[in-house]
Design an enzyme around this catalytic site. Sequence first.
Site, PDB file in Angstrom:
ATOM      1  N   HIS A  53      89.183  28.128 -18.680  1.00  0.00           N
ATOM      2  CA  HIS A  53      89.179  26.835 -18.004  1.00  0.00           C
ATOM      3  C   HIS A  53      90.593  26.266 -17.927  1.00  0.00           C
ATOM      4  O   HIS A  53      91.513  26.756 -18.583  1.00  0.00           O
ATOM      5  CB  HIS A  53      88.256  25.836 -18.735  1.00  0.00           C
ATOM      6  CG  HIS A  53      88.665  25.565 -20.146  1.00  0.00           C
ATOM      7  ND1 HIS A  53      88.058  26.150 -21.232  1.00  0.00           N
ATOM      8  CD2 HIS A  53      89.624  24.774 -20.663  1.00  0.00           C
ATOM      9  CE1 HIS A  53      88.630  25.738 -22.342  1.00  0.00           C
ATOM     10  NE2 HIS A  53      89.598  24.906 -22.030  1.00  0.00           N
TER      11      HIS A  53
HETATM   12  C1  T46 Z   1      90.697  24.463 -24.966  1.00  0.00           C
HETATM   13  C2  T46 Z   1      90.674  25.637 -25.890  1.00  0.00           C
HETATM   14  C3  T46 Z   1      92.023  25.979 -26.433  1.00  0.00           C
HETATM   15  C4  T46 Z   1      83.239  19.212 -28.471  1.00  0.00           C
HETATM   16  O1  T46 Z   1      82.120  18.679 -28.586  1.00  0.00           O
HETATM   17  N1  T46 Z   1      84.373  18.480 -28.725  1.00  0.00           N
HETATM   18  C5  T46 Z   1      85.618  19.021 -28.632  1.00  0.00           C
HETATM   19  O2  T46 Z   1      86.627  18.320 -28.873  1.00  0.00           O
HETATM   20  C6  T46 Z   1      85.742  20.396 -28.254  1.00  0.00           C
HETATM   21  C7  T46 Z   1      87.116  21.051 -28.115  1.00  0.00           C
HETATM   22  C8  T46 Z   1      84.604  21.115 -27.992  1.00  0.00           C
HETATM   23  N2  T46 Z   1      83.375  20.531 -28.095  1.00  0.00           N
HETATM   24  C9  T46 Z   1      82.173  21.335 -27.865  1.00  0.00           C
HETATM   25  C10 T46 Z   1      81.960  21.757 -26.418  1.00  0.00           C
HETATM   26  C11 T46 Z   1      81.231  23.090 -26.577  1.00  0.00           C
HETATM   27  O3  T46 Z   1      79.854  22.851 -26.684  1.00  0.00           O
HETATM   28  O4  T46 Z   1      82.287  22.544 -28.620  1.00  0.00           O
HETATM   29  C12 T46 Z   1      81.730  23.649 -27.910  1.00  0.00           C
HETATM   30  C13 T46 Z   1      82.742  24.770 -27.761  1.00  0.00           C
HETATM   31  O5  T46 Z   1      83.801  24.346 -26.862  1.00  0.00           O
HETATM   32  P1  T46 Z   1      84.419  25.309 -25.761  1.00  0.00           P
HETATM   33  O6  T46 Z   1      83.405  26.249 -25.266  1.00  0.00           O
HETATM   34  O7  T46 Z   1      85.130  24.456 -24.753  1.00  0.00           O
HETATM   35  O8  T46 Z   1      85.486  26.124 -26.646  1.00  0.00           O
HETATM   36  P2  T46 Z   1      86.701  27.027 -26.162  1.00  0.00           P
HETATM   37  O9  T46 Z   1      87.182  27.751 -27.369  1.00  0.00           O
HETATM   38  O10 T46 Z   1      86.351  27.840 -24.957  1.00  0.00           O
HETATM   39  O11 T46 Z   1      87.842  25.975 -25.689  1.00  0.00           O
HETATM   40  C14 T46 Z   1      88.435  25.072 -26.612  1.00  0.00           C
HETATM   41  C15 T46 Z   1      88.569  23.666 -26.009  1.00  0.00           C
HETATM   42  O12 T46 Z   1      87.294  23.194 -25.596  1.00  0.00           O
HETATM   43  C16 T46 Z   1      89.490  23.620 -24.837  1.00  0.00           C
HETATM   44  O13 T46 Z   1      89.862  22.287 -24.527  1.00  0.00           O
HETATM   45  O14 T46 Z   1      91.618  24.292 -24.202  1.00  0.00           O
HETATM   46  O15 T46 Z   1      89.745  25.524 -26.959  1.00  0.00           O
END
Ligand code: T46
Length: 136
Positions: A53
Amino acid sequence: MIQSKESMLLQIKELGDDRGLLAVVESHNSIPFDIKRVFYIYDTLPDVRRGFHAHYKTRQALICVKGACKILLDNINRKTVVSLDSPTKVLVLEPNDWHEMYDFTSDCVLLVLASHLYDSEDYIRDYDKFLEVYGE
Ligand code: T46
């Protein structure tokens, strides 16, 4: 179209003495924004890729405080791979950096400092939408 900015890989100072090492990051010193949120990614399986993303507003600084991982960055003009393998490397991502994280070592703890509070509406998870928002 929103204006694009370039990511930066910073090297921060290692402060230490005979007790061990210490590294410090500060808003508007090593980190070029106000830090509003901190999260960390750990226990990621070695064959997993995460991220996929870009953002509309959020700027982030990534530090592998333990272990190592790789980050694929795509800002449309350029694709680069950054290896985060030291707690003194800080990768500053701009909102227009499509990013994917992979090759996590089993001990990897990836610390992320963010400029905004969590908002799912700030994510661009569709690559065609990313090209539409940040393309020429
Ligand atoms: C990024 C990379 C480096 C939350 O509820 N609050 C938060 O602050 C974050 C970061 C995530 N979440 C929830 C949303 C999803 O249900 O945690 C779950 C996993 O998040 P996500 O699938 O977005 O994780 P990554 O590792 O793909 O991405 C994360 C960050 O979301 C993103 O901003 O840049 O790490």
